[in-house]
Design a protein around this motif. Sequence first.
Motif, PDB file in Angstrom:
ATOM      1  N   PHE A   1      11.650   7.822  -9.347  1.00  0.00           N
ATOM      2  CA  PHE A   1      11.386   7.132  -8.129  1.00  0.00           C
ATOM      3  C   PHE A   1      11.923   8.130  -7.063  1.00  0.00           C
ATOM      4  O   PHE A   1      12.740   8.890  -7.141  1.00  0.00           O
ATOM      5  CB  PHE A   1      12.091   5.921  -7.913  1.00  0.00           C
ATOM      6  CG  PHE A   1      11.449   4.531  -8.872  1.00  0.00           C
ATOM      7  CD1 PHE A   1      10.243   4.270  -8.758  1.00  0.00           C
ATOM      8  CD2 PHE A   1      12.383   3.959  -9.847  1.00  0.00           C
ATOM      9  CE1 PHE A   1       9.707   3.254  -9.627  1.00  0.00           C
ATOM     10  CE2 PHE A   1      11.876   3.033 -10.686  1.00  0.00           C
ATOM     11  CZ  PHE A   1      10.315   2.820 -10.562  1.00  0.00           C
ATOM     12  N   LYS A   2      11.319   7.793  -5.851  1.00  0.00           N
ATOM     13  CA  LYS A   2      11.816   8.660  -4.576  1.00  0.00           C
ATOM     14  C   LYS A   2      13.425   8.419  -4.276  1.00  0.00           C
ATOM     15  O   LYS A   2      13.933   7.391  -4.809  1.00  0.00           O
ATOM     16  CB  LYS A   2      11.040   8.171  -3.445  1.00  0.00           C
ATOM     17  CG  LYS A   2       9.868   8.634  -3.308  1.00  0.00           C
ATOM     18  CD  LYS A   2       8.866   8.281  -2.038  1.00  0.00           C
ATOM     19  CE  LYS A   2       9.515   9.123  -1.101  1.00  0.00           C
ATOM     20  NZ  LYS A   2       8.758   9.110   0.401  1.00  0.00           N
ATOM     21  N   PRO A   3      13.983   9.617  -3.583  1.00  0.00           N
ATOM     22  CA  PRO A   3      15.553   9.574  -3.714  1.00  0.00           C
ATOM     23  C   PRO A   3      15.963   8.299  -3.036  1.00  0.00           C
ATOM     24  O   PRO A   3      17.145   7.634  -3.318  1.00  0.00           O
ATOM     25  CB  PRO A   3      15.714  11.125  -2.634  1.00  0.00           C
ATOM     26  CG  PRO A   3      14.573  11.558  -3.227  1.00  0.00           C
ATOM     27  CD  PRO A   3      13.307  10.738  -3.449  1.00  0.00           C
ATOM     28  N   ASN A   4      15.225   7.854  -2.071  1.00  0.00           N
ATOM     29  CA  ASN A   4      15.783   6.604  -1.150  1.00  0.00           C
ATOM     30  C   ASN A   4      15.933   5.320  -2.237  1.00  0.00           C
ATOM     31  O   ASN A   4      16.912   4.620  -2.338  1.00  0.00           O
ATOM     32  CB  ASN A   4      14.946   6.261   0.036  1.00  0.00           C
ATOM     33  CG  ASN A   4      13.721   5.945  -0.433  1.00  0.00           C
ATOM     34  OD1 ASN A   4      12.969   6.477  -1.365  1.00  0.00           O
ATOM     35  ND2 ASN A   4      13.341   4.879   0.163  1.00  0.00           N
ATOM     36  N   ILE A   5      15.053   5.129  -3.013  1.00  0.00           N
ATOM     37  CA  ILE A   5      14.933   4.043  -4.102  1.00  0.00           C
ATOM     38  C   ILE A   5      15.982   4.364  -5.248  1.00  0.00           C
ATOM     39  O   ILE A   5      16.962   3.292  -5.451  1.00  0.00           O
ATOM     40  CB  ILE A   5      13.562   4.031  -4.915  1.00  0.00           C
ATOM     41  CG1 ILE A   5      12.695   3.657  -3.832  1.00  0.00           C
ATOM     42  CG2 ILE A   5      13.473   3.017  -5.972  1.00  0.00           C
ATOM     43  CD1 ILE A   5      11.052   3.598  -4.331  1.00  0.00           C
ATOM     44  N   MET A   6      16.263   5.530  -5.463  1.00  0.00           N
ATOM     45  CA  MET A   6      17.199   5.972  -6.733  1.00  0.00           C
ATOM     46  C   MET A   6      18.484   5.775  -5.938  1.00  0.00           C
ATOM     47  O   MET A   6      19.642   5.089  -6.540  1.00  0.00           O
ATOM     48  CB  MET A   6      17.126   7.404  -7.082  1.00  0.00           C
ATOM     49  CG  MET A   6      15.939   7.656  -7.758  1.00  0.00           C
ATOM     50  SD  MET A   6      15.534   6.684  -9.371  1.00  0.00           S
ATOM     51  CE  MET A   6      16.933   7.703 -10.418  1.00  0.00           C
TER      52      MET A   6
ATOM     53  N   GLU B   1       0.693  -1.150   0.063  1.00  0.00           N
ATOM     54  CA  GLU B   1       0.033  -0.058  -0.008  1.00  0.00           C
ATOM     55  C   GLU B   1       0.668   1.288   0.054  1.00  0.00           C
ATOM     56  O   GLU B   1       0.660   2.255   0.651  1.00  0.00           O
ATOM     57  CB  GLU B   1      -1.040  -0.002   1.287  1.00  0.00           C
ATOM     58  CG  GLU B   1      -1.944  -1.248   1.242  1.00  0.00           C
ATOM     59  CD  GLU B   1      -2.902  -1.141   2.292  1.00  0.00           C
ATOM     60  OE1 GLU B   1      -2.896  -0.207   2.882  1.00  0.00           O
ATOM     61  OE2 GLU B   1      -3.557  -2.211   2.423  1.00  0.00           O
ATOM     62  N   SER B   2       2.030   1.140  -0.767  1.00  0.00           N
ATOM     63  CA  SER B   2       3.020   2.460  -0.687  1.00  0.00           C
ATOM     64  C   SER B   2       2.290   3.396  -1.246  1.00  0.00           C
ATOM     65  O   SER B   2       2.556   4.763  -0.716  1.00  0.00           O
ATOM     66  CB  SER B   2       4.227   2.062  -1.582  1.00  0.00           C
ATOM     67  OG  SER B   2       4.728   0.896  -0.905  1.00  0.00           O
ATOM     68  N   GLY B   3       1.727   3.300  -2.303  1.00  0.00           N
ATOM     69  CA  GLY B   3       0.826   4.507  -2.967  1.00  0.00           C
ATOM     70  C   GLY B   3       1.665   5.213  -3.882  1.00  0.00           C
ATOM     71  O   GLY B   3       2.938   5.217  -3.852  1.00  0.00           O
ATOM     72  N   PHE B   4       1.410   6.427  -4.529  1.00  0.00           N
ATOM     73  CA  PHE B   4       2.058   7.200  -5.508  1.00  0.00           C
ATOM     74  C   PHE B   4       3.341   7.833  -4.742  1.00  0.00           C
ATOM     75  O   PHE B   4       4.376   7.729  -4.967  1.00  0.00           O
ATOM     76  CB  PHE B   4       1.271   8.251  -6.189  1.00  0.00           C
ATOM     77  CG  PHE B   4       1.979   8.843  -7.324  1.00  0.00           C
ATOM     78  CD1 PHE B   4       1.644   8.599  -8.553  1.00  0.00           C
ATOM     79  CD2 PHE B   4       3.120   9.945  -7.055  1.00  0.00           C
ATOM     80  CE1 PHE B   4       2.176   9.162  -9.585  1.00  0.00           C
ATOM     81  CE2 PHE B   4       3.364  10.294  -8.142  1.00  0.00           C
ATOM     82  CZ  PHE B   4       3.217  10.138  -9.469  1.00  0.00           C
ATOM     83  N   GLN B   5       2.798   8.707  -3.384  1.00  0.00           N
ATOM     84  CA  GLN B   5       3.815   9.130  -2.640  1.00  0.00           C
ATOM     85  C   GLN B   5       5.070   8.133  -2.134  1.00  0.00           C
ATOM     86  O   GLN B   5       6.071   8.705  -1.597  1.00  0.00           O
ATOM     87  CB  GLN B   5       2.908   9.844  -1.606  1.00  0.00           C
ATOM     88  CG  GLN B   5       2.199  10.915  -2.104  1.00  0.00           C
ATOM     89  CD  GLN B   5       0.603  10.520  -2.084  1.00  0.00           C
ATOM     90  OE1 GLN B   5       0.533   9.347  -2.738  1.00  0.00           O
ATOM     91  NE2 GLN B   5      -0.268  11.553  -2.018  1.00  0.00           N
ATOM     92  N   GLY B   6       4.657   7.084  -1.875  1.00  0.00           N
ATOM     93  CA  GLY B   6       5.671   6.130  -1.398  1.00  0.00           C
ATOM     94  C   GLY B   6       6.788   5.426  -2.206  1.00  0.00           C
ATOM     95  O   GLY B   6       7.705   5.125  -1.999  1.00  0.00           O
ATOM     96  N   ILE B   7       6.324   5.760  -3.792  1.00  0.00           N
ATOM     97  CA  ILE B   7       7.179   5.003  -4.696  1.00  0.00           C
ATOM     98  C   ILE B   7       7.771   6.275  -5.645  1.00  0.00           C
ATOM     99  O   ILE B   7       8.921   6.394  -5.909  1.00  0.00           O
ATOM    100  CB  ILE B   7       6.406   4.229  -5.655  1.00  0.00           C
ATOM    101  CG1 ILE B   7       6.032   2.993  -4.901  1.00  0.00           C
ATOM    102  CG2 ILE B   7       7.305   4.026  -6.799  1.00  0.00           C
ATOM    103  CD1 ILE B   7       6.942   2.157  -4.440  1.00  0.00           C
ATOM    104  N   TYR B   8       6.952   7.465  -5.812  1.00  0.00           N
ATOM    105  CA  TYR B   8       7.326   8.207  -6.909  1.00  0.00           C
ATOM    106  C   TYR B   8       7.868   9.609  -6.146  1.00  0.00           C
ATOM    107  O   TYR B   8       7.031  10.122  -5.186  1.00  0.00           O
ATOM    108  CB  TYR B   8       6.588   8.521  -7.984  1.00  0.00           C
ATOM    109  CG  TYR B   8       6.460   7.291  -8.889  1.00  0.00           C
ATOM    110  CD1 TYR B   8       7.404   7.029  -9.649  1.00  0.00           C
ATOM    111  CD2 TYR B   8       5.001   6.652  -8.962  1.00  0.00           C
ATOM    112  CE1 TYR B   8       7.268   5.762 -10.392  1.00  0.00           C
ATOM    113  CE2 TYR B   8       5.049   5.524  -9.738  1.00  0.00           C
ATOM    114  CZ  TYR B   8       6.115   5.118 -10.447  1.00  0.00           C
ATOM    115  OH  TYR B   8       6.177   4.063 -11.411  1.00  0.00           O
ATOM    116  N   ASP B   9       8.721  10.359  -6.762  1.00  0.00           N
ATOM    117  CA  ASP B   9       9.016  11.698  -6.254  1.00  0.00           C
ATOM    118  C   ASP B   9       7.771  12.562  -6.818  1.00  0.00           C
ATOM    119  O   ASP B   9       7.833  13.087  -7.881  1.00  0.00           O
ATOM    120  CB  ASP B   9      10.414  12.302  -6.912  1.00  0.00           C
ATOM    121  CG  ASP B   9      10.878  13.617  -6.425  1.00  0.00           C
ATOM    122  OD1 ASP B   9       9.958  14.303  -6.096  1.00  0.00           O
ATOM    123  OD2 ASP B   9      12.017  13.858  -6.451  1.00  0.00           O
ATOM    124  N   VAL B  10       6.995  13.421  -6.134  1.00  0.00           N
ATOM    125  CA  VAL B  10       5.577  13.894  -6.340  1.00  0.00           C
ATOM    126  C   VAL B  10       6.000  15.304  -7.018  1.00  0.00           C
ATOM    127  O   VAL B  10       5.619  15.645  -7.741  1.00  0.00           O
ATOM    128  CB  VAL B  10       4.699  13.947  -5.123  1.00  0.00           C
ATOM    129  CG1 VAL B  10       3.583  14.704  -5.505  1.00  0.00           C
ATOM    130  CG2 VAL B  10       4.233  12.567  -4.825  1.00  0.00           C
TER     131      VAL B  10
END
Length: 524
Positions: free
Chosen positions: A239-244, A139-148
């Motif tokens: 993707f969010k900075p932590n994923i990158m 349930e990560s959602g958009f905000q949990g995966i991508y850089d909004v």
Amino acid sequence: MRRSGLHRQHGKQGAGGGGGGAKGIYAKLTIAVVVLLICTLSLLFSATIGGNRGSLEPSEINAEELWESAKSSGWRPSSAPRSDWPSPPRETNGYLRVRCNGGLNQQRSAICNAVLAARIMNATLVLPELDANSFWHDESGFQGIYDVEHFIQKLKYDVQIVESIPEIRKNGKTKKIKGYQLRPPRDAPIEWYTTVALKKMQEHGAIYLTPFSHRLAEEIDNPEYQRLRCRVNYHALRFKPNIMQLSESIVDKLRAQGHFMSIHLRFEMDMLAFAGCIDIFNLEEQSILKKYRKENFAEKRLVYKERRAIGKCPLTPEEVGLILHAMGFDNSTRIYLAAGELFGGERFMKPFRDLFPRLENHSSVDSSEELVTNTQGLLGSAVDYMVCLLSDIFMPTYDGPSNFANNLLGHRLYYGFRTTIRPDRKALAPIFIDRENGRTAGFEEAVRHVMLKTNFGGPHKRVSPESFYTNSWPECFCQVSPKNPADKCPPDNVLEVLDSRLENKVTSDPETLAEKNSTSRTER
């Protein structure tokens, strides 16, 4: 000297009488016919002993060259507008909400379609909702995966985006706009959005499209709309900075020892059950696959031998190893595996591991707690996606219905024609079947012969059923000196032009000026 000698010879024959000349010509023709007959019989004999593979010419694949990107033929990626592209107006027709279902990469395509749908309808896009995936239970959602913030900023020339529908005040009361729920047809044409969907949006102020997977036609006869899809897919969706950071750390560790290849090994329960490829498993495993298929897919008669013969079965790990070995890769090749839990366990992996012992996955390269706790979720899938994107070579083993593989193929094409190895499963099937039946002569040569006919990542025409998300050429590519004017690269200052238009629109809007003046007075 040679030419005059020939003339003298012909002259001598002519002087000596016509009979001798005729006999000489007849003798030569007889010899020619005999030679031709021998060559024909030799070819027939070669075809006969070659079995159903026919006569194969020597073929060579230079594995070392494949570590470099494919030839671009003068093309380069470009998704910037090339014609008049007005910035989005301040006043839109309403709000568009969508619920993107499926896995990470199916959702990614849906997000691209949602942005395009908003542009088509002149709507304000509400940040897309990502379905809590039924397989990953994530349930990560958009905000949990991508850089909004990056997503909104990159698309400012295209659509207005808000994180949620704002509340409105009416008669002294705060009211929330409820989107009118609609189920779009699969692969809906643009006309559906400009008529049915738009009408409901104007009536209710907002619409909610659910489910939203494959709900907008891929093939659209408007290059600018297709380029917008590419801007979303390859520029806005980051993707969010932590994923990158996690992905780049894994890539750095892999590349510290030289080139590396990534393989999407789609030998998992869901795909095997979907494809109906179960006969190679024991009875207990077959029972599990049959049960999974019955619970998740429509009933359909599938015969393994028939499916395999037409290339509808995922390649086994051993088959992947045999292909790479035939292409000239040796056991020093470092391979990153992007895969879930392989069905059938170690007995299917062992033949592959024997050929290529340097196998890695994200957990073996980076054992950080963040990855360990999310390896089966969207985070693990996002990291796999980035590592495969950045690898020197990418090889999908089942790119039919696989959104992960198809999106990566398209992204790597756009990322600079990075090398991909795409086995032709249908052409390879009879070669593997021959090998299993003991006919091993010429096996590797036959594999190379098939692989030489495949595309290794260069620009190529999109032919159905290949998806736009797998191959966005030529719409999202350009040439500095093209033969076709439509393929000419846009000017280098295209973003400055778009910025200027956007700024002019803002400064000419009375409401915006009033807001700016109000802010200025407050600050003073």
